[in-house]
Design an enzyme around this catalytic site. Structure first.
Site, PDB file in Angstrom:
ATOM      1  NE  ARG A 174      -3.826  -2.127   0.195  1.00 65.25           N
ATOM      2  CZ  ARG A 174      -3.378  -3.703  -0.535  1.00 65.25           C
ATOM      3  NH1 ARG A 174      -2.309  -3.619  -1.076  1.00 65.25           N
ATOM      4  NH2 ARG A 174      -4.265  -4.266  -0.272  1.00 65.25           N
ATOM      5  CB  SER A 225      -9.286  -1.100   3.823  1.00 62.31           C
ATOM      6  OG  SER A 225     -10.065  -2.310   2.862  1.00 62.31           O
ATOM      7  CD  GLU A 295      -5.458   0.390   2.534  1.00 63.66           C
ATOM      8  OE1 GLU A 295      -6.124   0.244   1.635  1.00 63.66           O
ATOM      9  OE2 GLU A 295      -5.188  -0.941   3.194  1.00 63.66           O
TER      10      GLU A 295
END
Length: 302
Positions: A174, A225, A295
């Site tokens: 990520r 998320s 995130e």
């Protein structure tokens, strides 16, 4: 800012708005006004925008389709740039796919699968743009952008444009070099796909899409998320096991479908979401001695 505003209007670079509510441009439907909000007409106009921003020494940031971000209720001081139709395109040449940064990941994955090309199946439910997906190395179902990207064209703050290879983008979980080490705007990407059996590719797409519909709350405004998975554990599972499904702060609620999603139940503020995030972090740390990291990008909030 008034001088910059007038110079942008004079340059005829596209849409230029003062105090545009960013809740209109985020998937969680939260966010105060942008001091200046710009949608350039073209790459050339985007370069002009950056030149003028640098001339006036103003802060700036880019948003794509507004997923994976939480913006303060007070908004953003400086300039917000939204990539629009000028960067929403794709061109398929055999197994090589050239795509503009503003192109919807979901739309692209659907179109490509129907033409019998494999590689984007994992992204069938990712609600962002290609540029945003590269910026954060978006992924799902065991794959991510680093697996299919060949190179990306990046516009840097000084107005220079470079093609960066997959290795030069320094992808990891990520993250990419664009987040902190070399901030820039993704303009275009070249993806490497594989020709396959259309029926099998579409079937995988449908299976992934069905899984997301059954397990994630896309019928509510949300940012995607909230937490990175603290591998080998999964954030959603930890949150669910801690009994936090349905837990609320104001109008923000932990989804009852998936623990790693916070939904806007109608009147949530950014502060509601942040308080909820902090409560979840504290609970997981206390119960499992695991520190969760967000995130979602939190902008203008502590």
């Amino acid at each position: 800012m008034s001088t910059l505003y007038q110079e942008l209007l004079d340059a005829n670079i596209g849409k230029v708005l003062k105090n545009e509510p960013l809740a209109k441009h985020t998937t969680i439907k939260i966010g105060g006004p942008a001091e200046l909000f710009i949608e350039p007409n073209s790459k050339k106009d985007l370069i002009t925008v950056l030149q003028l921003i640098n001339k006036h020494k103003k802060n700036w940031r880019v948003i794509g389709r507004g997923s994976n971000m939480l913006i303060s209720d007070e908004g953003i001081n400086g300039v917000v740039i939204k990539l629009g139709l000028e960067l929403d395109y794709y061109e398929l040449d055999g197994e090589s796919l050239r795509v503009g940064a503003a192109c919807s990941v979901i739309k692209l994955a659907t179109l490509i699968s129907k033409q019998g090309y494999s590689g984007l199946e994992f992204s069938s439910g990712i609600p962002g743009s290609i540029g945003g997906a590269i910026y954060m190395n978006a992924g799902a179902h065991g794959s991510d952008m680093s697996k299919i990207l060949e190179k990306a064209q990046i516009l840097f703050e000084d107005g220079s444009i470079e093609w960066l290879s997959k290795d030069e983008l320094e992808f990891s979980y990520r993250t990419s070099i664009l987040q902190e080490k070399r901030p820039g705007i993704c303009l275009e990407a070249v993806l490497r796909l594989k020709k396959g059996k259309k029926e099998e590719i579409v079937a995988v797409m449908q299976r992934n899409k069905h899984y997301r519909r059954e397990t994630q709350p896309w019928n509510y405004p949300c940012a995607g998320s909230i937490f990175r998975n603290p591998l080998p554990f999964y954030a959603g599972k930890l949150i669910e096991e801690a009994g936090l499904k349905g837990y609320k702060k104001g109008g923000a609620k932990v989804s009852e479908m998936h623990g790693n999603f916070i939904v806007n139940s109608g009147d949530a503020t950014a502060n509601d979401v942040v308080q909820l995030i902090n409560d979840i972090k504290s609970t997981i740390k206390e119960k499992y001695n695991i520190s969760l990291e967000t995130e979602v990008e939190i902008i203008g909030l502590n």
